[in-house]
Design a protein around this motif. Structure first.
Motif, PDB file in Angstrom:
ATOM      1  N   LEU A 287      84.519 -56.000 -56.917  1.00  0.00           N
ATOM      2  CA  LEU A 287      84.829 -55.193 -58.134  1.00  0.00           C
ATOM      3  C   LEU A 287      86.355 -54.542 -58.368  1.00  0.00           C
ATOM      4  N   THR A 288      86.138 -53.768 -59.824  1.00  0.00           N
ATOM      5  CA  THR A 288      87.611 -53.633 -60.165  1.00  0.00           C
ATOM      6  C   THR A 288      87.203 -52.859 -61.330  1.00  0.00           C
ATOM      7  N   GLY A 289      88.544 -51.195 -60.911  1.00  0.00           N
ATOM      8  CA  GLY A 289      87.686 -50.462 -62.153  1.00  0.00           C
ATOM      9  C   GLY A 289      88.393 -51.017 -63.652  1.00  0.00           C
ATOM     10  N   ASP A 290      88.038 -50.687 -65.418  1.00  0.00           N
ATOM     11  CA  ASP A 290      88.186 -51.123 -66.172  1.00  0.00           C
ATOM     12  C   ASP A 290      88.549 -50.132 -66.335  1.00  0.00           C
ATOM     13  N   LEU A 291      87.894 -49.002 -67.230  1.00  0.00           N
ATOM     14  CA  LEU A 291      88.340 -48.108 -68.098  1.00  0.00           C
ATOM     15  C   LEU A 291      87.840 -47.103 -67.334  1.00  0.00           C
ATOM     16  N   ALA A 292      88.077 -47.440 -65.981  1.00  0.00           N
ATOM     17  CA  ALA A 292      87.945 -45.807 -64.803  1.00  0.00           C
ATOM     18  C   ALA A 292      89.120 -46.289 -64.124  1.00  0.00           C
ATOM     19  N   THR A 293      89.613 -45.925 -63.488  1.00  0.00           N
ATOM     20  CA  THR A 293      90.922 -46.527 -62.344  1.00  0.00           C
ATOM     21  C   THR A 293      90.197 -46.692 -60.977  1.00  0.00           C
ATOM     22  N   ASP A 294      89.267 -45.333 -60.531  1.00  0.00           N
ATOM     23  CA  ASP A 294      88.534 -45.472 -59.507  1.00  0.00           C
ATOM     24  C   ASP A 294      87.757 -44.697 -59.649  1.00  0.00           C
ATOM     25  N   TRP A 295      86.682 -44.430 -58.121  1.00  0.00           N
ATOM     26  CA  TRP A 295      85.345 -44.200 -58.072  1.00  0.00           C
ATOM     27  C   TRP A 295      85.035 -43.653 -56.853  1.00  0.00           C
ATOM     28  N   THR A 296      84.664 -42.732 -56.560  1.00  0.00           N
ATOM     29  CA  THR A 296      84.344 -42.428 -55.517  1.00  0.00           C
ATOM     30  C   THR A 296      82.639 -42.156 -55.027  1.00  0.00           C
ATOM     31  N   VAL A 297      81.969 -42.081 -54.165  1.00  0.00           N
ATOM     32  CA  VAL A 297      80.807 -42.673 -53.832  1.00  0.00           C
ATOM     33  C   VAL A 297      80.307 -41.060 -52.789  1.00  0.00           C
ATOM     34  N   SER A 298      79.419 -40.862 -53.607  1.00  0.00           N
ATOM     35  CA  SER A 298      79.244 -39.295 -52.004  1.00  0.00           C
ATOM     36  C   SER A 298      78.793 -40.192 -50.886  1.00  0.00           C
ATOM     37  N   THR A 299      78.548 -39.581 -49.811  1.00  0.00           N
ATOM     38  CA  THR A 299      77.713 -39.847 -48.905  1.00  0.00           C
ATOM     39  C   THR A 299      76.699 -40.604 -48.460  1.00  0.00           C
ATOM     40  N   ASP A 300      75.660 -39.697 -49.325  1.00  0.00           N
ATOM     41  CA  ASP A 300      74.062 -39.810 -49.469  1.00  0.00           C
ATOM     42  C   ASP A 300      74.245 -40.786 -50.430  1.00  0.00           C
ATOM     43  N   GLY A 301      75.183 -41.490 -51.075  1.00  0.00           N
ATOM     44  CA  GLY A 301      74.920 -42.049 -51.884  1.00  0.00           C
ATOM     45  C   GLY A 301      74.465 -42.323 -52.980  1.00  0.00           C
ATOM     46  N   LYS A 302      73.889 -40.834 -53.542  1.00  0.00           N
ATOM     47  CA  LYS A 302      73.517 -40.552 -54.333  1.00  0.00           C
ATOM     48  C   LYS A 302      74.313 -40.105 -55.981  1.00  0.00           C
ATOM     49  N   THR A 303      75.809 -39.297 -55.483  1.00  0.00           N
ATOM     50  CA  THR A 303      76.576 -39.119 -56.740  1.00  0.00           C
ATOM     51  C   THR A 303      77.734 -40.172 -56.936  1.00  0.00           C
ATOM     52  N   TYR A 304      78.259 -40.145 -58.132  1.00  0.00           N
ATOM     53  CA  TYR A 304      78.888 -41.133 -58.825  1.00  0.00           C
ATOM     54  C   TYR A 304      80.725 -40.399 -58.903  1.00  0.00           C
ATOM     55  N   THR A 305      81.665 -40.464 -58.405  1.00  0.00           N
ATOM     56  CA  THR A 305      82.758 -39.558 -59.234  1.00  0.00           C
ATOM     57  C   THR A 305      83.634 -40.758 -59.757  1.00  0.00           C
ATOM     58  N   PHE A 306      83.888 -40.472 -61.577  1.00  0.00           N
ATOM     59  CA  PHE A 306      84.858 -41.968 -61.770  1.00  0.00           C
ATOM     60  C   PHE A 306      85.852 -41.329 -62.220  1.00  0.00           C
ATOM     61  N   HIS A 307      87.148 -40.972 -62.394  1.00  0.00           N
ATOM     62  CA  HIS A 307      88.433 -41.108 -62.695  1.00  0.00           C
ATOM     63  C   HIS A 307      88.805 -42.394 -64.106  1.00  0.00           C
ATOM     64  N   ILE A 308      88.391 -41.091 -64.964  1.00  0.00           N
ATOM     65  CA  ILE A 308      88.966 -42.311 -66.134  1.00  0.00           C
ATOM     66  C   ILE A 308      90.341 -42.467 -66.852  1.00  0.00           C
ATOM     67  N   ARG A 309      90.842 -44.173 -67.145  1.00  0.00           N
ATOM     68  CA  ARG A 309      92.050 -43.805 -67.313  1.00  0.00           C
ATOM     69  C   ARG A 309      93.023 -43.187 -68.195  1.00  0.00           C
ATOM     70  N   ASN A 310      93.446 -43.321 -67.835  1.00  0.00           N
ATOM     71  CA  ASN A 310      94.395 -42.123 -68.926  1.00  0.00           C
ATOM     72  C   ASN A 310      94.909 -42.668 -69.617  1.00  0.00           C
ATOM     73  N   GLY A 311      95.351 -42.266 -71.197  1.00  0.00           N
ATOM     74  CA  GLY A 311      95.832 -42.502 -71.787  1.00  0.00           C
ATOM     75  C   GLY A 311      95.482 -44.012 -72.378  1.00  0.00           C
ATOM     76  N   VAL A 312      93.615 -44.232 -72.763  1.00  0.00           N
ATOM     77  CA  VAL A 312      93.467 -45.569 -73.780  1.00  0.00           C
ATOM     78  C   VAL A 312      92.968 -45.295 -74.947  1.00  0.00           C
ATOM     79  N   LYS A 313      93.370 -46.516 -75.866  1.00  0.00           N
ATOM     80  CA  LYS A 313      92.493 -45.758 -76.872  1.00  0.00           C
ATOM     81  C   LYS A 313      91.241 -46.446 -77.316  1.00  0.00           C
ATOM     82  N   PHE A 314      90.748 -45.846 -78.410  1.00  0.00           N
ATOM     83  CA  PHE A 314      89.699 -46.946 -79.605  1.00  0.00           C
ATOM     84  C   PHE A 314      91.121 -47.901 -80.450  1.00  0.00           C
ATOM     85  N   SER A 315      89.989 -48.871 -80.559  1.00  0.00           N
ATOM     86  CA  SER A 315      91.559 -49.666 -81.542  1.00  0.00           C
ATOM     87  C   SER A 315      92.085 -48.900 -83.054  1.00  0.00           C
ATOM     88  N   ASN A 316      90.514 -47.947 -83.135  1.00  0.00           N
ATOM     89  CA  ASN A 316      91.298 -47.164 -84.382  1.00  0.00           C
ATOM     90  C   ASN A 316      92.280 -45.766 -83.652  1.00  0.00           C
TER      91      ASN A 316
END
Lengths: 306, 585
Positions: B106-135
């Motif tokens: 697995l690798t980041g796509d629109l998220a550059t990276d992510w963390t998972v809490s120790t209890d495995g219940k919280t996922y935090t994603f860092h969204i890639r900066n500067g990405v645009k939709f095609s419009n």
């Protein structure tokens, strides 16, 4: 004549009603739940029930039929379950290509069938007639998809003279037209042959010959003119059937017409599209039959409508 | 969840439910480029597929033509759930995470990276900066919240998302789905580039669910402008390498997205190709001829269905050296099996299959090697309810979970079960050419041990309706993974809570449920492989499935196509393909 036309139109409307009932009953003949097809296999029973209600599938059958008929009158053939588009629009896009293909096939049938008909009539019961008749029998017996694939492999793949299937310009039309022409021409050959033989035995032909008219003149001006009448009749009906019957040709040559739409809709169990194509193809056959009946009288003054 | 199909059933692929597939073991082959540069297919990564590798510089521009066997019904990532749609969808949309090349990493796509809490219940994603939709619209974390709401909208038009169940473990998702909440309480966006997702229960494979195309970035202003129905069919718009120019019943046209964020390792803008034209061609014989003639760039399982080679062309392509050398093979993560229904009564009559001895007799009477021959020897035999490339596959089954071909033992078991004079059982399958061959072979094997098989060969839809109601005594079925995890196979087939739609055999065992649930939602169940091994051994000793074969995918790639790699998780890598000059089509 006027009364006859009105009567025939009336009869056609009754037939169209029959077709609409058959198309409607397809909804019940297809062993699948339309609401489930639309909702997809993962939808909850509540969602399926909601869709069923939205579609009016909980109503008694006769009410559903009346709704369907009312929609038809307003030109609404429903919406595709799979592509979420109005069926009429989807069919409309395919009508042009199918008409083009049907016309091409029809012309090919005539180009192959009529000269052979004349030839076999003129050489009736001779070896040449038997050879051509035997070939015509072979032509009639060859499955369209097999001959089509054979021609595609030879002219499309090996020799690369024509495109390998698809629809577009004139070059795409040639192979499917020839394929259908070969398999369909024999009907015209046989019809014209028997019709010409019939005419050749008429008194006026004997008279023409007695008057010293050349054989060429006798055949072209006297025999053929009269012998073509049943061919014209058959040709008209044939166009109606061709519009409905080029399904196999479309499938073989990947021709994006109504036949292909019907096949993919059956595969997808896209019931509104199946109903729409069946209905419209039926309408074509009825309309062409009606036109033939009407023009028959116009072409042949001997025919009277009482 | 996904029900899969075989060669010859490709025609129903657009409406069959199919998820993404996972990486398996690859084989390698070699091709020769017509332009003189080498184009070598090679094994890529420990668990990856095969790829064309070459050292020449990628060529910018150009276009390719492809054939696909069916029209593309859905392009809205919330709605699409079939391989034809997904092949196009992957070019137009991107999720938070994806898989690296042909591997299962697995690798980041629109998220550059992510963390998972120790209890495995919280996922935090860092969204890639500067990405645009095609419009040109910018992508923020809110685009994912919006898409999640669409997935969980049971009134979504033109139809609700088939994937919503994958997301119900997100806190507040069920309440939102039921219309009891206006927002999904477990999802938040502390800032434009941070997305936090909280789960009710820890779910170790949750990240794989996010790698499915459902939760891709979508643009609310665009969706509202074009409407949901058009968004699903003709007006798709995302962040992916290509823009959907048109999608009709006869053709799909993709053009390069000039706003695409990704570059190759040399810093070149991706994608290389300017245009991809995909002709919808219902005639697979013509598809094969087009490819043989060099008109199309490649054929793949995603375009052709089944194993990727049209059945009519299999012999020609695999027996002609110049074609065969262009074919890459990789096991798909799908497998086929004969399911045995364990319910005590079916249609009000006692069900002989509820007796384990009858089921075991079928296992011993089944000759797996014959099934492999039916598929031109292209498929692999499998003897447990999961392909061998999925983590958790058991290399050495317990003796009680193994069945060798032994007709005499089968007859003895039937005698012990009280069927010394034989019995008749109903079997359901689809009405394809391949299915008919398999059915006849199975019928003969069973006759050999004294079981008369009464066949019902019906359309795929009718088959599904029957089997998914849990009333088919014996059924021949298959499964393509939705996401690469044993849960997608074992929990789906054997958990009591999956009866009858997915657990079509009505298998129910409290101990198995406990193992499955622990592996499903328990952060402490670190050794999921052990739990799944116990499940596999138990269900095989209970003789509920007769596993038959794994499908081996075939990708036929022209020598002038470069940068291609096979994957059984993601779809064809059009963003990374370039073609030799002069091969534009």
């Amino acid at each position: 004549m006027g009364a006859y036309i009105i009567r025939r139109i009336g009869q056609s409307i009754i037939v169209l009603f029959g077709i609409s009932i058959i198309a409607f009953l397809l909804l019940y003949a297809v062993p699948a739940d339309p609401a489930r097809i639309i909702a997809g296999p993962h939808a909850t029973p509540e969602v399926v029930a909601q869709i069923r209600q939205d579609l009016g599938l909980n109503l008694p059958i006769y009410q559903q039929y009346l709704h369907y008929l009312w929609d038809l009158v307003r030109g609404n053939l429903g919406t595709s379950y799979i592509f979420h588009r109005p069926v009429l629009g989807m069919i409309g896009e395919r009508m042009g290509p199918t008409a083009e293909l049907a016309l091409g096939c029809w012309i090919a049938e005539l180009i192959i069938g009529i000269p052979l008909g004349i030839y076999t009539a003129r050489h009736a019961n001779k070896k040449r007639d038997m050879v051509v008749s035997a070939l015509a029998l072979v032509g009639i017996s060859i499955p369209v998809y097999w001959l089509g694939l054979l021609l595609l492999v030879l002219f499309g793949f090996k020799l690369q003279i024509f495109p390998l299937g698809g629809s577009g310009g004139f070059q795409y039309l040639i192979l499917p037209a020839i394929t259908y022409g070969i398999t369909g021409a024999a009907y015209y050959t046989r019809l014209l042959k028997s019709s010409m033989l019939d005419v050749m035995n008429q008194d006026y032909i004997r008279t023409a010959r007695a008057k010293g008219a050349s054989e060429r003149r006798v055949v072209w001006n006297h025999v053929l003119r009269n012998a073509l009448i049943p061919v014209i009749t058959f040709g008209g009906i044939d166009i109606g059937y061709l519009l409905a019957g080029v399904v196999l040709v479309e499938e073989t040559f990947n021709w994006n017409g109504m036949g292909m739409l019907a096949i993919t809709s059956i595969q997808n169990q896209d019931i509104p599209v199946i109903m729409g194509t069946v209905l419209l193809l039926g309408v074509f056959v009825v309309i062409f039959n009606l036109l033939v009946d009407i023009t028959y009288g116009l072409v042949d003054p001997r025919i009277r409508y009482d | 969840m996904s029900m899969s199909w075989k060669k010859g059933l490709a025609t129903v692929s657009s409406v069959a439910m199919i998820g993404v597939l996972l990486a398996g073991c690859g084989t390698s082959n070699t091709g020769n480029s017509s332009s003189g540069s080498s184009n070598t297919a090679s094994t890529n990564g420990s668990s990856g597929g095969t790829s064309t590798s070459d050292n020449s510089k990628p060529v910018e521009g150009g276009s390719i033509t492809l054939d696909i066997t069916q029209a593309v019904p859905d392009l809205d990532p919330a709605v699409a759930f079939d391989t034809n749609s997904a092949e196009i969808e992957q070019q137009v949309y991107e999720p938070l995470v994806t898989y690296k090349g042909s591997t299962d990493q697995l690798t980041g796509d629109l998220a550059t990276d992510w963390t998972v809490s120790t209890d495995g219940k919280t996922y935090t994603f860092h969204i890639r900066n500067g990405v645009k939709f095609s419009n040109g619209d910018p992508v923020t974390a809110k685009n994912f919240v919006y898409q999640l709401q669409r997935i969980l909208d049971k009134n979504l038009q033109p139809k609700p998302s088939p994937g919503y169940t994958f997301f119900l473990n997100i806190t507040g998702a069920q309440a939102y789905y039921d219309g009891k909440a206006k927002s999904i309480s477990g999802v938040s966006t502390p800032d434009d580039y941070t997305l936090v997702i909280k789960l009710d229960k820890p779910q170790q494979y949750f990240i794989k669910i996010l790698a499915m195309p459902f939760l891709s970035a979508t643009d609310p202003s665009f969706v509202n402008k074009v409407g949901n129905a058009a968004f699903d069919t003709t007006k798709s718009m995302g962040t992916g390498p290509f823009i959907l120019q048109s999608n009709s019943q006869s053709q799909v046209v993709l053009v390069k997205n000039p706003n695409y964020w990704q570059k190759d390792s040399q810093g070149n803008q991706l994608p290389y190709l300017d245009k991809v034209t995909i002709n919808i061609n219902n005639n697979s014989q013509l598809d094969a001829l087009h490819w043989e003639q060099g008109k199309t760039a490649f054929m793949s399982p995603w375009l052709m269905g089944g194993d990727g080679l049209p059945a009519s062309a299999y012999a020609t392509i695999m027996n002609t050296p110049k074609y065969k050398q262009l074919v890459m093979q990789q096991p798909e993560n799908s497998f086929f099996y004969i399911g045995l229904n364990m319910k005590k009564t079916l249609d009000g009559k006692p069900n002989p299959l509820s007796n384990i001895k009858v089921r075991q007799a079928i296992e011993y009477g089944f000759d797996r090697s014959q099934y492999v021959k039916l598929e031109n020897g292209a498929d692999k035999p499998v003897n447990e309810p999961m392909p061998d490339s999925i983590e958790g596959f058991v290399k050495n089954l317990d003796p009680s979970a193994q069945y060798s071909f032994d007709p005499n033992k089968a007859k003895q078991l039937l005698k012990d079960a009280g069927y010394a004079n034989g019995l008749t059982l109903d079997m359901w399958n689809r009405d394809t050419e391949t299915a008919k061959k398999e059915d006849q072979a199975f019928q003969a094997m069973m006759k050999n041990i004294g079981i008369n098989i009464n066949l019902h060969e019906v359309t795929f839809k009718d088959f599904l309706t029957k089997a998914m109601s849990g009333t088919a005594p014996i059924y021949f079925s298959g499964w393509n993974q939705d996401y690469p995890d044993a849960s997608d196979f074992l929990n789906t087939f054997f958990n009591t809570n999956q009866i009858p739609e997915n657990n079509m055999s009505n298998y129910s065992d409290p101990q198995v449920d406990q193992w499955l649930n622990a592996a499903e939602f328990d952060a402490s169940a670190s050794d999921r492989d052990n739990l799944y091994a116990k499940v596999i051994n138990k269900v095989m000793s209970d003789a509920v499935f007769v596993p038959t074969t794994e499908t081996v995918g075939h990708w036929s790639v022209q020598s002038w196509v470069h940068g291609f790699y096979t994957s059984n998780i993601t779809y064809d890598p059009m963003a990374y393909i370039w073609v030799d000059p002069g091969h534009n089509s």
